[in-house]
Design a protein around this motif. Structure first.
Motif, PDB file in Angstrom:
ATOM      1  N   GLU A 223      37.586  32.182  27.596  1.00 55.65           N
ATOM      2  CA  GLU A 223      37.523  32.215  28.952  1.00 55.65           C
ATOM      3  C   GLU A 223      38.720  33.150  29.592  1.00 55.65           C
ATOM      4  N   ALA A 224      39.844  33.142  28.959  1.00 54.36           N
ATOM      5  CA  ALA A 224      41.040  33.740  29.445  1.00 54.36           C
ATOM      6  C   ALA A 224      40.714  35.300  29.492  1.00 54.36           C
ATOM      7  N   VAL A 225      39.961  35.697  28.280  1.00 53.57           N
ATOM      8  CA  VAL A 225      39.550  36.962  27.959  1.00 53.57           C
ATOM      9  C   VAL A 225      38.749  37.428  29.151  1.00 53.57           C
ATOM     10  N   ASP A 226      37.734  36.719  29.700  1.00 53.68           N
ATOM     11  CA  ASP A 226      36.789  36.928  30.787  1.00 53.68           C
ATOM     12  C   ASP A 226      37.448  37.032  31.862  1.00 53.68           C
ATOM     13  N   GLN A 227      38.533  36.255  32.375  1.00 54.50           N
ATOM     14  CA  GLN A 227      39.106  36.230  33.477  1.00 54.50           C
ATOM     15  C   GLN A 227      40.313  37.540  33.511  1.00 54.50           C
ATOM     16  N   ALA A 228      40.720  37.521  32.350  1.00 51.57           N
ATOM     17  CA  ALA A 228      41.554  39.082  32.268  1.00 51.57           C
ATOM     18  C   ALA A 228      40.786  40.222  32.562  1.00 51.57           C
ATOM     19  N   VAL A 229      39.550  40.237  32.018  1.00 49.92           N
ATOM     20  CA  VAL A 229      38.700  41.525  32.273  1.00 49.92           C
ATOM     21  C   VAL A 229      38.525  41.609  33.862  1.00 49.92           C
ATOM     22  N   LYS A 230      38.034  40.587  34.233  1.00 46.72           N
ATOM     23  CA  LYS A 230      37.653  40.664  35.687  1.00 46.72           C
ATOM     24  C   LYS A 230      38.822  41.095  36.361  1.00 46.72           C
ATOM     25  N   LYS A 231      40.238  40.739  36.206  1.00 46.22           N
ATOM     26  CA  LYS A 231      41.366  41.110  36.684  1.00 46.22           C
ATOM     27  C   LYS A 231      41.573  42.692  36.666  1.00 46.22           C
ATOM     28  N   LEU A 232      41.266  43.070  35.535  1.00 51.38           N
ATOM     29  CA  LEU A 232      41.613  44.582  35.478  1.00 51.38           C
ATOM     30  C   LEU A 232      40.323  45.324  35.950  1.00 51.38           C
ATOM     31  N   GLN A 233      39.283  44.891  36.317  1.00 53.46           N
ATOM     32  CA  GLN A 233      38.039  45.273  36.765  1.00 53.46           C
ATOM     33  C   GLN A 233      38.588  45.835  38.382  1.00 53.46           C
TER      34      GLN A 233
ATOM     35  N   ALA B 242      43.268  37.772  44.613  1.00 50.92           N
ATOM     36  CA  ALA B 242      43.699  38.297  43.355  1.00 50.92           C
ATOM     37  C   ALA B 242      44.583  37.228  42.755  1.00 50.92           C
ATOM     38  N   VAL B 243      45.426  36.574  43.278  1.00 49.23           N
ATOM     39  CA  VAL B 243      46.439  35.438  42.920  1.00 49.23           C
ATOM     40  C   VAL B 243      45.707  34.503  42.040  1.00 49.23           C
ATOM     41  N   PRO B 244      44.660  33.934  42.716  1.00 51.48           N
ATOM     42  CA  PRO B 244      44.022  32.572  41.911  1.00 51.48           C
ATOM     43  C   PRO B 244      43.484  33.019  40.427  1.00 51.48           C
ATOM     44  N   ALA B 245      42.836  34.212  40.512  1.00 51.42           N
ATOM     45  CA  ALA B 245      42.262  34.610  39.111  1.00 51.42           C
ATOM     46  C   ALA B 245      43.319  34.792  38.098  1.00 51.42           C
ATOM     47  N   CYS B 246      44.333  35.406  38.403  1.00 53.47           N
ATOM     48  CA  CYS B 246      45.291  35.541  37.571  1.00 53.47           C
ATOM     49  C   CYS B 246      46.108  34.318  37.176  1.00 53.47           C
ATOM     50  N   LYS B 247      45.949  33.359  38.084  1.00 50.11           N
ATOM     51  CA  LYS B 247      46.684  32.139  37.861  1.00 50.11           C
ATOM     52  C   LYS B 247      45.563  31.474  36.763  1.00 50.11           C
ATOM     53  N   SER B 248      44.303  31.598  37.192  1.00 46.47           N
ATOM     54  CA  SER B 248      43.341  30.987  36.433  1.00 46.47           C
ATOM     55  C   SER B 248      43.404  31.622  35.036  1.00 46.47           C
ATOM     56  N   ALA B 249      43.412  32.983  34.859  1.00 45.01           N
ATOM     57  CA  ALA B 249      43.492  33.525  33.548  1.00 45.01           C
ATOM     58  C   ALA B 249      44.495  32.749  32.675  1.00 45.01           C
ATOM     59  N   THR B 250      45.848  32.736  33.370  1.00 43.70           N
ATOM     60  CA  THR B 250      46.943  32.121  32.650  1.00 43.70           C
ATOM     61  C   THR B 250      46.644  30.775  32.162  1.00 43.70           C
ATOM     62  N   LYS B 251      46.355  29.975  33.075  1.00 40.93           N
ATOM     63  CA  LYS B 251      46.102  28.612  32.906  1.00 40.93           C
ATOM     64  C   LYS B 251      45.240  28.412  31.817  1.00 40.93           C
ATOM     65  N   LEU B 252      44.029  29.139  31.782  1.00 42.01           N
ATOM     66  CA  LEU B 252      43.033  29.099  30.497  1.00 42.01           C
ATOM     67  C   LEU B 252      43.910  29.297  29.198  1.00 42.01           C
ATOM     68  N   TYR B 253      44.797  30.517  29.216  1.00 45.19           N
ATOM     69  CA  TYR B 253      45.437  30.756  28.098  1.00 45.19           C
ATOM     70  C   TYR B 253      46.385  29.654  27.760  1.00 45.19           C
ATOM     71  N   ASP B 254      46.925  29.386  28.539  1.00 41.50           N
ATOM     72  CA  ASP B 254      48.051  28.250  28.140  1.00 41.50           C
ATOM     73  C   ASP B 254      47.342  26.766  27.924  1.00 41.50           C
ATOM     74  N   THR B 255      46.060  26.603  28.177  1.00 42.55           N
ATOM     75  CA  THR B 255      45.358  25.424  27.599  1.00 42.55           C
ATOM     76  C   THR B 255      44.576  25.778  26.286  1.00 42.55           C
ATOM     77  N   GLY B 256      44.745  27.093  25.755  1.00 38.61           N
ATOM     78  CA  GLY B 256      43.942  27.202  24.622  1.00 38.61           C
ATOM     79  C   GLY B 256      42.470  27.682  24.808  1.00 38.61           C
ATOM     80  N   ASN B 257      42.117  28.060  26.392  1.00 36.94           N
ATOM     81  CA  ASN B 257      40.781  28.490  26.395  1.00 36.94           C
ATOM     82  C   ASN B 257      40.706  29.981  26.353  1.00 36.94           C
ATOM     83  N   TYR B 258      40.936  30.421  24.931  1.00 38.70           N
ATOM     84  CA  TYR B 258      41.080  31.924  25.001  1.00 38.70           C
ATOM     85  C   TYR B 258      39.968  32.820  25.231  1.00 38.70           C
TER      86      TYR B 258
END
Length: 383
Positions: free
Chosen positions: A35-45, A17-33
């Motif tokens: 894709e960050a939504v998609d990754q955050a939803v996968k995390k909540l699933q 689970a750690v890489p997915a969270c890091k991936s969502a955060t990284k996407l958010y930090d780089t302005g890829n909002y």
């Protein structure tokens, strides 16, 4: 033992689970909002109660929506004729976010996502309408380039309204006017009428060429027909291909002879004094080898023309085909013992019969056919 096993599985799930969270955060930090939504939803699933993922989803969705709405506002004030489909694309992206969030009950409870399906319908209508208007303007030019551009416009319109019968009809109409119907005329085989090559082989030549052109026309707006098919189906002919054999040379047998002399020292007498003492007497023997190289070189040329409906020549070319046949054999005079093994193989080599005229012409015509197909296809591909 079971406790350790379950602990091991739990630790593995945490690591996964750690890489997915890091991936969502990284996407958010780089302005890829988006894709960050998609990754955050996968995390909540996977972890519905993950507070960090919920907060990340809220922020990502808010910023993604703000970006798309800002783009829509700018596009609305733009004079770009295609702005409606650009706006459609922005709403489509936001609708995609809505659909992603709907995949997770926890995501639905976390973010109040907006359904933009009604906006998509509105702007699909506007975008398709603009493309149709552009297509109709191209149609008014009443020339093939205009009809080709109209076809493209109507095709783009159907991306927004794929089931619209009127747009489909306009697209078909534009294509029928844009396409160049090319009629392949029967080949003039005058130069071959007195040869062993009969009418069946010429028809095979024509049919093979037509089939290859039809299967790989070289362009979306080129269609090929035989003369008979065009007449029977009442096809509008735009251009004609005619071709005839302008030269034909069935080569004659040509022999080139060469002579060489060979020699070898051979044993003619052996004298035995004792088992380990043998005296040999040698004699040089001679032979003359006569080598014949027999060849037949044949060729033919087809003159091909492309003409318009008024008979004006648009393009022409000479297409050449060649066929070469050769064999080699030898004879000798003198003492056979002077020959090497290679000499003996050449002398004993069976003489090959020269190919018949029909076989020669078949090879020449096959080579012409291959080259003719490539040149005709390439010509129309450039149009």
């Amino acid at each position: 033992m079971k406790t350790k096993f379950y602990l091991f599985i739990f630790l593995l799930s945490l690591l996964a689970a750690v890489p997915a969270c890091k991936s969502a955060t990284k996407l958010y930090d780089t302005g890829n909002y988006d894709e960050a939504v998609d990754q955050a939803v996968k995390k909540l699933q996977k972890k519905p109660n993950d507070g960090d993922a919920k907060q990340l989803l809220k922020n990502s969705y808010r910023l993604a929506a703000e970006n798309h709405e800002s783009q829509i506002k700018n596009l609305s004030e733009n004079n770009n004729e295609l702005k409606w489909e650009l706006i459609y694309n922005e709403y489509s992206a936001m609708q995609n976010l809505y659909n992603i969030i709907r995949r997770s009950p926890e995501a639905i409870n976390t973010v109040s996502a907006t359904d933009y399906s009604s906006y998509l319908n509105i702007y699909a209508e506007k975008a398709a309408g603009t493309r149709v208007e552009r297509g109709m303007r191209w149609m008014e030019k009443n020339d093939k380039p205009g009809f080709k551009n109209a076809y493209t416009e109507f095709n783009e319109a159907l991306k927004f309204k794929p089931e619209d019968f009127t747009i489909k009809s306009k697209k078909d109409e534009a294509y029928e006017n844009a396409v160049t119907n090319v009629v392949l005329m029967p080949m003039d085989n005058y130069n071959y009428r007195n040869s062993s090559y009969n009418i069946t082989e010429f028809r095979d030549f024509e049919n093979n060429l037509l089939r290859r052109l039809q299967n790989n026309s070289g362009g979306s707006f080129i269609k090929y027909f035989s003369d008979q098919e065009a007449r029977s189906r009442n096809i509008r002919a735009d251009q004609f291909i005619d071709f005839r054999f302008s030269t034909q040379n069935t080569g004659k047998v040509k022999d080139e002879e060469s002579t060489r002399e060979v020699s070898k020292d051979v044993v003619v007498k052996e004298t035995f004094y004792r088992p380990d003492s043998i005296v040999k007497e040698y004699k040089k023997v001679f032979a003359k080898i006569i080598t014949t190289k027999r060849t037949i070189n044949s060729d033919g040329t087809v003159l091909v023309n492309v003409r318009d409906v008024n008979g004006r020549r648009l393009w022409s070319d000479d297409v050449r085909g060649n066929h070469s046949w050769k064999t080699e054999f030898a004879s000798y005079t003198g003492d056979e013992r002077a020959l090497t093994e290679a000499d003996k193989q050449l002398v004993n080599h069976a003489r090959e019969n020269a190919p018949e005229e029909k076989e020669i012409l078949k090879n020449v015509i096959n080579e012409i056919n291959n080259s003719l197909y490539s040149r005709v296809r390439d010509y129309f591909r450039r149009q």
